[in-house]
Motif scaffolding. Structure first.
Motif, PDB file in Angstrom:
ATOM      1  N   ASN A   1       0.815  -1.214   0.000  1.00 14.47           N
ATOM      2  CA  ASN A   1       0.000   0.000   0.000  1.00 14.47           C
ATOM      3  C   ASN A   1       0.847   1.262   0.000  1.00 14.47           C
ATOM      4  N   GLN A   2       2.150   1.078  -0.089  1.00 10.60           N
ATOM      5  CA  GLN A   2       3.064   2.223  -0.081  1.00 10.60           C
ATOM      6  C   GLN A   2       2.834   3.142   1.119  1.00 10.60           C
ATOM      7  N   VAL A   3       2.766   2.510   2.296  1.00 12.44           N
ATOM      8  CA  VAL A   3       2.719   3.319   3.516  1.00 12.44           C
ATOM      9  C   VAL A   3       3.768   2.819   4.471  1.00 12.44           C
ATOM     10  N   LEU A   4       4.151   3.721   5.346  1.00 10.32           N
ATOM     11  CA  LEU A   4       5.182   3.445   6.321  1.00 10.32           C
ATOM     12  C   LEU A   4       4.571   3.777   7.676  1.00 10.32           C
TER      13      LEU A   4
ATOM     14  N   SER B   1       1.118  -6.849  10.311  1.00 10.90           N
ATOM     15  CA  SER B   1       0.839  -8.287  10.342  1.00 10.90           C
ATOM     16  C   SER B   1       1.172  -8.863   8.971  1.00 10.90           C
ATOM     17  N   HIS B   2       1.199 -10.210   8.872  1.00 14.08           N
ATOM     18  CA  HIS B   2       1.719 -10.823   7.635  1.00 14.08           C
ATOM     19  C   HIS B   2       0.904 -10.412   6.413  1.00 14.08           C
ATOM     20  N   ASP B   3      -0.426 -10.172   6.601  1.00 12.18           N
ATOM     21  CA  ASP B   3      -1.252  -9.825   5.431  1.00 12.18           C
ATOM     22  C   ASP B   3      -1.574  -8.331   5.384  1.00 12.18           C
ATOM     23  N   TYR B   4      -0.837  -7.543   6.144  1.00 11.98           N
ATOM     24  CA  TYR B   4      -1.019  -6.075   6.174  1.00 11.98           C
ATOM     25  C   TYR B   4      -2.421  -5.649   6.608  1.00 11.98           C
ATOM     26  N   GLN B   5      -3.114  -6.505   7.331  1.00 10.17           N
ATOM     27  CA  GLN B   5      -4.442  -6.098   7.823  1.00 10.17           C
ATOM     28  C   GLN B   5      -4.322  -5.233   9.071  1.00 10.17           C
ATOM     29  N   TRP B   6      -3.287  -5.533   9.857  1.00 10.32           N
ATOM     30  CA  TRP B   6      -3.176  -4.851  11.144  1.00 10.32           C
ATOM     31  C   TRP B   6      -1.776  -4.273  11.344  1.00 10.32           C
TER      32      TRP B   6
ATOM     33  N   ALA C   1       7.154   1.294  28.559  1.00  9.78           N
ATOM     34  CA  ALA C   1       6.833   1.387  29.981  1.00  9.78           C
ATOM     35  C   ALA C   1       5.409   0.954  30.268  1.00  9.78           C
ATOM     36  N   ASP C   2       4.511   1.025  29.272  1.00  6.02           N
ATOM     37  CA  ASP C   2       3.122   0.698  29.602  1.00  6.02           C
ATOM     38  C   ASP C   2       2.806  -0.785  29.394  1.00  6.02           C
ATOM     39  N   HIS C   3       3.823  -1.580  29.013  1.00  5.19           N
ATOM     40  CA  HIS C   3       3.701  -3.050  28.903  1.00  5.19           C
ATOM     41  C   HIS C   3       2.574  -3.491  27.997  1.00  5.19           C
ATOM     42  N   SER C   4       2.032  -2.616  27.179  1.00  4.11           N
ATOM     43  CA  SER C   4       0.807  -3.031  26.516  1.00  4.11           C
ATOM     44  C   SER C   4       1.051  -3.293  25.042  1.00  4.11           C
ATOM     45  N   VAL C   5       0.167  -4.088  24.470  1.00  2.00           N
ATOM     46  CA  VAL C   5       0.220  -4.414  23.039  1.00  2.00           C
ATOM     47  C   VAL C   5      -1.035  -3.812  22.418  1.00  2.00           C
ATOM     48  N   PHE C   6      -0.850  -2.952  21.407  1.00  4.60           N
ATOM     49  CA  PHE C   6      -1.993  -2.335  20.728  1.00  4.60           C
ATOM     50  C   PHE C   6      -2.126  -2.965  19.350  1.00  4.60           C
ATOM     51  N   GLN C   7      -3.343  -3.275  18.972  1.00  3.44           N
ATOM     52  CA  GLN C   7      -3.585  -3.823  17.638  1.00  3.44           C
ATOM     53  C   GLN C   7      -4.469  -2.831  16.891  1.00  3.44           C
ATOM     54  N   TRP C   8      -3.927  -2.325  15.765  1.00  4.74           N
ATOM     55  CA  TRP C   8      -4.641  -1.302  14.990  1.00  4.74           C
ATOM     56  C   TRP C   8      -5.125  -1.916  13.684  1.00  4.74           C
ATOM     57  N   LYS C   9      -6.332  -1.608  13.297  1.00  7.00           N
ATOM     58  CA  LYS C   9      -6.865  -2.076  12.014  1.00  7.00           C
ATOM     59  C   LYS C   9      -6.438  -1.075  10.955  1.00  7.00           C
ATOM     60  N   PHE C  10      -5.934  -1.606   9.829  1.00  6.60           N
ATOM     61  CA  PHE C  10      -5.515  -0.716   8.746  1.00  6.60           C
ATOM     62  C   PHE C  10      -6.681  -0.535   7.780  1.00  6.60           C
ATOM     63  N   ILE C  11      -7.045   0.711   7.513  1.00 10.30           N
ATOM     64  CA  ILE C  11      -8.146   0.994   6.588  1.00 10.30           C
ATOM     65  C   ILE C  11      -7.546   1.628   5.347  1.00 10.30           C
ATOM     66  N   PRO C  12      -7.414   0.870   4.259  1.00  8.11           N
ATOM     67  CA  PRO C  12      -6.790   1.426   3.052  1.00  8.11           C
ATOM     68  C   PRO C  12      -7.655   2.523   2.433  1.00  8.11           C
ATOM     69  N   GLU C  13      -7.099   3.174   1.368  1.00  6.01           N
ATOM     70  CA  GLU C  13      -7.749   4.375   0.844  1.00  6.01           C
ATOM     71  C   GLU C  13      -9.182   4.149   0.429  1.00  6.01           C
ATOM     72  N   ARG C  14      -9.414   3.106  -0.386  1.00  4.80           N
ATOM     73  CA  ARG C  14     -10.764   2.957  -0.926  1.00  4.80           C
ATOM     74  C   ARG C  14     -11.776   2.777   0.200  1.00  4.80           C
ATOM     75  N   LYS C  15     -11.314   2.124   1.270  1.00  2.21           N
ATOM     76  CA  LYS C  15     -12.238   1.893   2.382  1.00  2.21           C
ATOM     77  C   LYS C  15     -12.429   3.192   3.174  1.00  2.21           C
ATOM     78  N   SER C  16     -11.387   3.995   3.217  1.00  4.22           N
ATOM     79  CA  SER C  16     -11.457   5.117   4.159  1.00  4.22           C
ATOM     80  C   SER C  16     -12.559   6.085   3.739  1.00  4.22           C
ATOM     81  N   LYS C  17     -12.922   6.090   2.448  1.00  6.57           N
ATOM     82  CA  LYS C  17     -14.016   6.981   2.038  1.00  6.57           C
ATOM     83  C   LYS C  17     -15.328   6.521   2.663  1.00  6.57           C
ATOM     84  N   GLU C  18     -15.546   5.202   2.606  1.00  4.95           N
ATOM     85  CA  GLU C  18     -16.799   4.701   3.197  1.00  4.95           C
ATOM     86  C   GLU C  18     -16.785   4.931   4.700  1.00  4.95           C
TER      87      GLU C  18
END
Length: 1966
Positions: A530-533, A572-577, A584-601
């Motif tokens: 998706n050409q994002v970093l 993630s391996h399929d670039y979904q997340w 210091a906060d010991h936590s694991v955050f999981q973010w959903k990736f919303i590509p461009e076409r989806k972000s409009k909806e």
């Protein structure tokens, strides 16, 4: 070129693994919807266990550490850490913010709790004082704040059963708080003997004042009131961290891993030991419990959440877990499955399923893990350890494959090659080792190019290359698998990388900010598809950017959630997340990736609210896709409006400078002139940097602003009226919807907004205290109640006000970039928009904060104006490119092209809009911006015939538009205001210079004209006659700085900034001649007088050229100046030039050759100067102010009649002086209207007008000159001079004493006597020789004390009750005696007691809630508040703690405290006054600033507060008919104050209206009708003021100072009291009529030589008087009869106290030289004897027939009681007698003195009193003496803390302890001895126990100390720190205390308070 905008895709937080259990407690609850609420990192989490879903609250920007649940269990409050931490109250259902509470705490918010109703929230800060704060959280308002404790507070709770009570606990303390007014007052819990003093960790309140608390040792402490009642031991094995109350009872959780349930009476129900359950483990520690019904939630130290069902308590469900202690660094994702692996310093490695959101495997290792990698086939998991080893596990079953340790330092990064053959391992030893996977991880290569630790690595797709980053910021390449470094970069050109996690390299340049070299980005990962970093940094930000991003400072979207540093991020391996982990906060955050076409909806779903909005702010570095900024806007954004010196700084500067100039100031200074000036007209309108600042008022006048003036212009009459309340540039103006009020905002260090009435020009409200530097935008709400303002500080703070109350409702940082406009939504006043440089933001109010979101518009344009449309969601904004943007909610619907160049102003009409732009066109539009209905071009051609003035250019840039009265009002950048008729013609109304400084000014020699020339490159001629217009204008090629008319008025010379000058025709402005001889600015130009033959031209090159006008030739040059020339003047003959330079030189040159002359100063004055515009020389020396370093005098001009000199200076002041101005610092009149420097001032030819020009404010002001004779009392706008006249304000000893008294709080008292040695409780006790066995055959010990006359049964005393107080504080307090209840009672005060005395029964009742001395008292005279009293007390620092100065408001009859007001200033409160309605209270402080404060006392809210005066203010009183006006008086001070909103405005009293009146010290104030004020002075005069102007002086109303005045409300008569010798005519008390014209004097029959009245009050036919001599007298108005109601000692200390052996009377002896006899049953003084010398001690003989008195001078006297005759007197000593005693057999008299001696006299030898013996070897002065019952021994306590025993009368010392122990004493008054060690308290390090007395029964001892406490102990009390009861009331230093006969009463004598307290003894029942 790559796209430089932010990417169009998004991240959305989907899941958070973890729970914050470390360092937090009580942070886990069930909501009403049965969801679980808790927090982790900076995110509030609401977890639905049934659906396994999480919702997130993202309103914080740092770690959350505290949480409280609202009683209705929907709202949650969370508190965070940080430099400016805030509290958010949010809805757990919608996860939206409800309120933000900020600006109080620092460091962090440790605890939170809601009260029972949920209206109030209490918070505890992490600052050093652990501040406790109570909030009205919906309004975001602080109700009360106080320092909590010196050590950490762990828990706080409201008492849910009694209102306004709280409990807090923490390190070694528990405190019980009560909230009253704005005061939080603590009482410390008393642990006593019931339990150890220890740290309390948690608490819960129950009914009947019972509090349960959990302690560090595992016990539960149960409190009743403030006392520890019982303990429940061993409730837990160790510390109890959490306690939760519910309907069924209480749940507690502890460090021992168990949860216990208790019933409502704290009887145990059951125990759940989590360590023993299936999921348990050793070391499990409970941090939080929540019990609801049959479910219990448990949070642990190791970030787990358990849910326990009560009936199945052995099987807790583990519903959430996360990593625990230490940092979390290792993260890897599985190459083919949705799994993430993490490893942490807690030594565990965990595998998480990204689909099920659950932990699926966990394994514990030996070492902390720092990095992880999964092999390409997903079979192996490699872990790098902190100790330099690495381990490989099988993913399937977590079994070990291999463990290798080749390094000693931590492994920070490891990666498998894409072909799976090799593993690269990077360590902190600067190397990368390569291992072969198939060879069972044998080392096959090593990379050693780095000289710093390895941070990141990536393999190439073909596994042949490895790139590394290291800690020094180098990027290296190696060949694989050998590890050889690649130096030739050519071969790398074609390499493709399998992954990109490096932070260095051209592809990721954009992740670094443009201009900084910081390395705070910890991890990146590229998504090639998706050409994002995605990047992760130290600030807890996750950012998305385009990949590759080549140029630095790329645009991004940012996401908050993690609090501090994020250590790793991976796709993630399929670039979904995206997975991120927090260090210091010991936590694991999981973010959903919303590509461009989806972000409009996704946009149609309401975007989840975040404070940091993803379309980040900082990323606005040069956006290539934004057009060039318009020059005008650019210019405007660069204006900072900063000042070297702000007007607010002047008082301070003056004070500093005054010190230097004390001496000169003492000299007689020149008076101010009689004449004044009044602002008449201003040419100018501020259009060049302000917009939309021009409106029609209700009456059709035009309101706008220029410089520091608000102008109301009447176009029919061509006149202007001015609002002069501002003191610096006004930058913005908004009009109220009713068009009658206007709000204006100004520049200033603490800049203010004034709301004022356009009719009366009076301020309605002034808003201050929130904006720094200036206010740049304002808007009223549609209902007119609210006002929004924007500041010029770096964050462009936005504040929403309730402007009438002056209250700040909400505030928030607006934007880093400049904001041009703010608008409140007309339909929903909680919403607003701001628009400005590159942004448009939509805000809504949340409690005390505002939440903003950026408008969604693709590229960010600069907005110049904005309005709301016809519905609440429609917004229209004008851009800098000429477009109109149409918004719905926050979404840009479309844009319409409206103008060429920026749209500067727009307005919404009923049906449509009007816009104006830089193109000079006004356009009318329909209501959707579909059609342009009409345009008007502003051109000269369409000027209406007969329009005055000239339009400077066609199509000027339009900056303001307003509609009304059938016209369009237009303001232009060129400073013009025009009116456009709907049919087209244009009328010019106002004009002024454009941007640039105006310096040149000249008035015409015989016509009412003046010329100005400015940096705006124009020369203008103005008509000064009533037509007030610009007659002519000419554009010049350069700006000019000076001009001058020729003497005949036909020619006009103009000096330009390039060194050239012109002479033009004064009518046509056409050139006559021009010259260019100099390079620098021409600074002054002057025609010679008479024929105007010569022209002198001064330049910045420091030359003056002289030209012959006729021949147009240069004829001379004046040389020799060192700096540029500032002023020029000719003499009358045209032969001599006077020159001033910037180096403050004064030179004289002869014309025409320019030869320099030296003229002595005395001669200069004799020369007849044609004009005087110079500022140097002896004749104008007085114009330079005290602070001349910062305030240059820039211009001066002498009137043509030579009487008045006008000057202008750098601070914008215009001053008038009486000429000549000799001597330094002359007095003047001062006028403010110009904002910054005044550049020039000129009188017109007939002195009728003064014309002034301002530099930066571009305006020309015309002032009308009002000569001295015409003084109707117009309010002059002038202020009197800077330095108050140093002539002293008079002298009086009483005033001086009152002024210089230093009040300290009792807690800081030090000892009264000069003691030496070691205090008793610190002395080592020698063991006595015979510690007797418990049962002894020896004789019983004799009684310690002879117990006489107590009857058969001895009963101990268990309490003392205050019965009587003899004393009144009159010597240093005033106005403190009042009538109550129609004269039935009177109220007064002494020490810290308020006393109500009933005049019929003589009974006293007391208000004893003050903790320190009362200094002032007033009563509320409004019938709605009967008997309401306010008293102010002594205080220390204003830190809101219990020792802060405070005011108590209380009911005089019930003694109920109604409110306590803690002051924010230091010092004490010295004056209080209620307003007319009784709702407001005014107080004055004794801090160095003498702060004046107004309170709403019922709410405990501070309304306004301001510095009062540099010297003491004695009294401040409200006008009896007003809630907004009051007057303060003090040392050389009288000020007339007005309350406007929350601001206090004040005017100094103006004296100059009466010849030779001088400012004296003012002592008292009274009021008359029609705004009259009377002030009493130190000289005995009374000044009469009308408004703030002195109109009359009542000379010698009293012969001495007028200390007090009282205004009777019912008939307006005034009572005055002063200091006066009684005579036939006069007395110290007078009753006057309403005008203070006639009076009647009363004599006080006190027998004093001088009467000094300190307080007066008038009732029905009676006058109540309090005197300096502590008497309170009632005087009848008809018969002038005096009745003394209260007596007291007038000077203290009272040292001597003697109680009668058989009657309830006692004697007191004091410093005032009197001995007084007091009767307790009769409640009065029976007699007094004047001794003529201070008395020190007094004693009755055993029969009560004689009295011995010891004096301060060493004499002693014996009186016979019956006749008060002297029986004998003697003086054998020269220093004070400290104690005097008769022996019990009446034979001897013992006299102890300061000379370390006790003398014995035998009374049987008769009255000649010869000394028979004395005790020697006493180590220090004698304090107390007691004789034995058989009269043969005496015990002496001394100033060395030693007690000695001597034989009587031989004087031999007894040293045998056994012998001493056998003595029975007749009395015991010693504070020393083993029997009384227990009376010394722990904190007596600086202060002492001063006196003691054992009761006649021998069972009790009562003591007095330096802290003013009376304490009751058991006697004897040989154990240290014995238990006691303490009784407060006295001031510091008790001097003596005695029991009366039969132990019926205790009498205590005060040192500082000169009062006697009588306490009734309450005996224990039989």
């Amino acid at each position: 070129m790559a796209d430089r905008t932010a990417p169009n895709c998004h991240l959305r937080l989907e899941w958070v693994y973890g729970y914050r259990g470390h360092q937090c407690r009580n942070n886990l609850y069930y909501t009403a919807a049965k969801e679980i609420v808790y927090f982790v990192a900076g995110v509030g989490v609401v977890y639905n266990t049934r659906e396994h879903k999480q919702k997130f609250y993202l309103g914080h920007n740092d770690d959350i550490i505290s949480l409280a649940l609202h009683p209705e269990r929907v709202l949650v409050a969370t508190g965070q850490v940080g430099k400016e931490p805030y509290i958010c109250v949010w809805d757990s259902y919608t996860v939206q913010t409800v309120s933000i509470l900020k600006d109080v705490h620092t460091h962090g918010i440790a605890c939170l709790a809601f009260d029972l109703e949920g209206q109030c929230l209490v918070s505890v800060g992490l600052d050093s004082k652990n501040t406790i704060c109570v909030w009205d959280w919906r309004r975001g308002k602080v109700l009360a704040a106080a320092p909590g404790h010196t050590d950490r507070i762990f828990d706080i709770s409201w008492d849910l059963y009694q209102p306004n009570k709280l409990v807090s606990c923490g390190v070694k303390h528990i405190k019980f708080w009560s909230l009253c007014g704005n005061a939080l007052t603590p009482k410390r819990g008393v642990f006593g003997k019931t339990g150890d003093l220890q740290t309390i960790l948690c608490l819960a309140c129950a009914k009947d004042e019972v509090t349960y608390s959990g302690a560090l040792n595992g016990d539960i402490y149960v409190w009743k009131g403030i006392n520890l009642m019982r303990t429940i031991q061993g409730a837990h094995g160790s510390g109890i961290f959490s306690m939760n109350a519910c309907e069924e009872g209480f749940a507690t959780g502890g460090r021992d891993g168990s949860v216990r349930l208790w019933d409502l009476n704290f009887k145990p129900i059951t125990v759940i030991d989590l360590r023993e359950t299936d999921q348990g483990y050793k070391g499990l520690s409970v941090r939080s419990v929540c019990w609801r019904g049959d479910h219990i939630l448990v949070g642990t130290q190791d970030s787990e959440i358990f849910e326990v069902v009560v009936h199945d308590r052995n099987k807790p469900f583990l519903i959430m877990q996360g990593h625990c202690e230490g940092e979390l660094w290792a993260l890897a994702v599985h190459p083919t499955k949705p799994l993430a692996m993490t490893g942490s310093d807690d030594r565990s490695v965990r595998i998480w399923s990204l689909i099920d959101h659950a932990l699926i495997a966990r394994c514990n290792m030996e070492e902390p893990i720092r990095c992880a990698a999964v092999s390409t086939d997903g079979i192996h998991l490699a872990l790098g350890m902190k100790d330099g080893s690495f381990t490989v596990l099988r993913v399937r079953d977590m079994t070990e494959v291999v463990h290798v340790k080749d390094r000693k330092e931590a492994i920070h990064e490891l990666k498998y090659s894409p072909d799976g053959a090799h593993l690269a391992v990077g360590s902190n030893e600067n190397t990368v080792d390569i291992y072969g996977v198939v060879q069972r991880y044998k080392k096959v290569g090593e990379c050693i190019g780095s000289n710093s630790f390895i941070t990141h690595m990536d393999w190439s797709t073909d596994s042949k290359y490895l790139q590394t980053n290291d800690g020094s910021g180098r990027r290296l390449f190696y060949r694989m698998p050998s590890g050889k470094e690649v130096t030739n970069r050519e071969e790398l050109k074609l390499v493709q990388w399998a992954s990109w996690t490096c932070v260095l390299g051209p592809e990721v340049n954009g992740i670094w900010p443009k201009y900084s070299d910081i390395n705070d980005i910890n991890s990146v990962d590229a998504n090639f598809n998706n050409q994002v970093l995605v990047t992760a940094d130290d600030y807890g930000l996750v950012k998305l950017m385009r990949y590759p991003c080549i140029r630095k400072g790329a645009k991004f979207r940012k996401y908050l959630g993690h609090s501090a540093h994020i250590t790793n991020v991976r796709w993630s391996h399929d670039y979904q997340w995206v997975i991120t982990i927090g260090g210091a906060d010991h936590s694991v955050f999981q973010w959903k990736f919303i590509p461009e076409r989806k972000s409009k909806e996704a946009l149609h779903i309401a975007p989840q609210e975040t404070l940091a909005d993803s379309n980040s702010e900082e990323s606005d570095s040069d956006q290539s896709d934004v057009p060039e900024m318009d020059s005008e806007i650019e210019q405007e954004t660069q204006l900072t409006y900063r000042r070297q010196v702000y007007k607010e700084d002047l008082p301070q500067l003056k004070e500093q400078c005054k010190e230097k100039h004390r001496a000169t100031a003492m000299k007689k200074r020149e008076r101010a002139p009689g004449n004044g000036i009044k602002l008449h007209f201003i040419h100018g309108y501020r259009g060049y940097d302000c917009r939309s600042n021009l409106f029609y008022t209700q009456t059709g006048e035009i309101v706008y602003h220029v410089a520091a003036v608000g102008v109301v212009y009447n176009r029919q009459q061509n006149t202007q009226r001015f609002y002069m309340g501002h003191d610096d540039d006004i930058l913005c103006l908004a009009i109220h919807p009713l068009k009658d009020y206007v709000a204006t905002g100004q520049v200033g260090r603490d800049s203010s907004v004034h709301i004022w009435d356009t009719e009366t020009l009076k301020p309605m409200s002034v808003l201050k205290g929130f904006h720094q530097l200036g206010v740049c935008a304002l808007d009223f709400s549609a209902d007119g109640k609210r006002l929004a303002s924007v500041g010029l500080d770096d964050n462009h703070t936005i504040v929403l006000w309730d402007w009438r109350k002056g209250e700040k409702l909400s505030a928030m940082r607006g934007s880093k970039d400049k904001i041009f406009v703010v608008k409140i939504n007309p339909y929903l006043p909680d919403k607003l928009i701001t628009a400005g440089v590159k942004h448009m933001k939509f805000w809504h109010k949340a409690g005390g904060g505002l939440i903003g979101r950026k408008g969604n518009m693709g590229k960010t344009e600069t907005m110049m104006c904005a309005v709301y449309g016809w519905s609440e969601e429609m917004v229209f904004s004008g851009t800098c490119t000429g477009d109109i943007c149409i918004w719905r909610d926050m979404f840009l619907m479309k844009t319409v092209k409206a103008h060429d160049g920026p749209v500067f102003s727009m307005h919404a009409l009923e049906k449509g809009f009007v816009t104006g732009g830089k193109d000079g066109i006004v356009a009318l539009w329909d209501d959707t911006f579909e059609r342009c209905l009409k345009t008007y071009a502003i051109k000269r051609a369409v000027l209406a015939p007969g329009s005055k003035g000239l339009l400077l250019e066609d199509n000027p840039s339009i900056r303001a538009i307003s509609l009304g009265h059938g016209h369009i009002l237009v303001g232009t950048k060129n400073g013009e205001i025009l009116e456009v008729d709907k049919s087209g013609p244009i009328t010019l109304i106002v004009q002024g210079h454009m941007e640039g400084e105006v310096w040149g000014l000249a008035t015409h020699p015989h016509l009412p004209l003046c010329a100005t020339v400015s940096d705006d490159k124009t020369l203008r001629i103005w008509d000064l006659s009533p037509s007030h217009c610009m007659l002519a204008v000419r554009k010049l090629r350069k700006g000019g700085r000076c001009c001058c008319f020729s003497p005949d008025g036909k020619a006009l010379a103009v000096g330009l900034n390039d060194g050239s000058f012109l002479i033009v025709n004064a009518d046509t402005l056409e050139d006559l001649v021009s010259f260019h001889h100099r390079k620098d600015i021409i600074s002054d130009i002057r025609f010679s007088p008479g024929a105007g033959k010569y022209l002198a031209v001064a330049s910045g090159d420091s030359f003056v050229d002289i030209y012959n006008v006729m021949s147009s030739k240069r004829v001379g040059v004046c040389k020799g100046c060192l700096s540029y020339i500032t002023h020029l003047d000719w003499d009358k003959r045209g032969k001599l030039l006077q020159v001033n330079t910037a180096a403050k030189e004064q030179f004289f040159f002869e014309a025409p050759r320019g030869k320099r002359q030296t003229i002595p100063a005395s001669e200069v004055e004799k020369i007849d100067w044609s004009t005087w515009t110079c500022v140097l020389g002896p004749s104008v020396e007085g114009v330079w102010p005290v602070i001349s370093e910062v305030a240059e005098v820039t211009a001066a001009c002498l009137s043509n009649d030579r009487r008045v000199l006008a000057t202008g200076d750098d601070l914008g002041y215009i001053k008038l002086f009486r000429y000549p101005v000799k001597g330094k610092y002359a007095k003047f009149k001062r006028y403010v209207a110009h904002s910054t420097h005044v550049t020039n001032v000129r009188w017109t030819h007939d002195d009728s007008l003064l014309v002034t020009v301002g530099g930066g404010d571009t305006c020309l002001m015309i002032w009308a000159h009002e000569p001295g004779g015409l003084r109707e009392f117009k309010l002059c706008d002038s202020e009197e001079s800077d330095i108050e006249s140093e002539d002293d304000g008079g002298y009086d000893s009483d005033v001086t004493r009152e002024n210089e008294i230093n009040y300290t709080i009792k807690a800081l008292s030090t000892n009264m006597r000069p003691m030496t040695g070691v205090k008793p409780h610190l002395q080592m006790k020698e063991p006595s020789i015979d510690e007797r066995p418990p049962v002894s055959r020896a004789l019983p010990q004799p009684e310690k004390l002879q117990t006489n006359n107590v009857g058969k049964k001895k009963r101990p005393i268990e309490d003392l009750v205050l019965e009587l107080v003899f004393g009144y504080r009159g010597n240093d307090c005033r106005n403190n005696v009042h009538y109550l209840n129609e004269g039935a009672d009177i109220i007064y005060h002494t020490a810290s007691v308020g006393i109500v005395l009933n005049l019929t029964t003589s009974c006293q009742s007391f208000y004893v809630e003050h903790s320190d001395d009362i200094l002032c008292l007033t009563i509320n005279q409004h019938p709605k508040f009967p008997n309401v009293v306010a008293t102010g007390q002594v205080g220390d620092t204003g830190d809101m703690s219990a020792t802060s100065p405070s005011i108590h408001v209380w009911d005089a009859m019930t003694k109920q405290t109604l409110s306590v007001l803690r002051c924010f200033h230091s010092g004490s409160v010295c004056s209080v006054s209620f307003s007319a309605t009784g709702r407001l209270l005014l107080s004055v402080g004794l801090d160095p600033e003498h702060t004046v404060t107004i309170w709403k006392w019922q709410e405990g809210a501070k309304v306004a507060s301001r510095v009062g005066h540099t010297q003491r203010i004695f009294v401040a009183e409200f006008r009896p008919d007003s809630d907004t006006h009051f007057v303060s008086v003090g040392i050389k001070h009288v000020r007339f104050w007005t309350l406007a909103g929350r601001a206090l405005l004040s005017k100094k009293g103006v004296l100059s209206s009466i010849e030779d009146a001088r400012m004296q010290t003012m002592l008292s104030v009274a009021f008359g009708a029609n705004n009259l004020t009377f002030t009493g002075t130190i000289s005995g005069d009374v000044c009469v003021w009308k408004e703030h102007i002195l109109v009359r002086i009542v000379a010698k109303a009293h012969t001495g100072p007028v200390f007090t005045m009282y205004t009777t409300l019912r008939d307006g008569l005034i009572v005055t009291g002063g200091k006066e010798r009684p005579s036939k005519e006069g007395g110290a008390l007078k009753l006057w009529d309403q005008e203070l014209k006639r009076c009647r004097a009363f004599r006080l029959e006190t027998g004093q030589i001088i009467d000094c009245v300190r307080s007066v009050c008038r009732g029905k036919g009676k006058i109540l008087v309090g005197t300096r001599n502590a008497e309170i007298i009632e005087v009848g108005e008809k018969n002038a009869a005096c009745n003394i109601l209260v007596n007291g000692h007038m000077d203290g200390p009272i040292w001597g106290l003697g109680t009668h052996p058989s009657r309830d009377v006692f004697l007191s002896a004091a410093e005032d030289g009197t001995v007084r006899l007091w009767d307790i049953p009769e409640k009065k003084m029976l007699n007094k004897v004047n001794l003529g010398h201070p008395a020190h001690t007094i004693s009755y003989s055993p029969e009560g027939d004689m009295v011995a008195i010891g004096m301060k001078n060493g004499e002693f006297i014996i009186l016979l009681v019956a006749s008060l005759k002297i029986w004998g007197k003697k003086r054998d000593r020269r220093s004070p007698i400290q104690d005097i005693r008769f022996s019990p057999n009446s034979r001897f008299l013992a006299v102890g003195s300061t000379e370390c001696a006790v003398d014995f006299y035998d009374l049987t030898l008769g009255p000649q009193l010869n000394r028979i013996n004395c005790c020697r070897d006493i180590p220090s002065f004698v304090m107390q003496m007691d004789l034995s019952a058989d009269s043969s021994y005496i015990q002496i306590s001394t100033g060395a803390y030693k007690r000695l025993v001597y034989e009587v009368p031989s004087g031999r010392q007894i040293t045998e302890q056994i012998q001493i122990d056998r003595i029975t004493w007749a009395t015991w008054t010693s504070v020393l001895g083993d029997e009384v060690v227990g009376i010394w308290s722990r904190n007596a390090d600086k202060a002492d126990v001063t006196c003691a007395c054992v009761s006649h029964s021998g069972l009790n001892i009562v003591t007095g100390d330096d802290f003013g406490m009376v304490k009751l102990f058991d006697f004897p009390s040989p154990e240290k720190f014995a238990k006691h009861k303490r009784f407060l009331g006295h001031s510091a230093h008790l001097t003596n205390v005695r029991f009366t006969n039969g132990d019926r009463f205790v009498v205590s004598a005060g040192g500082d308070d000169r009062s006697l307290f009588v306490w009734r003894c309450v005996h224990a029942p039989h």
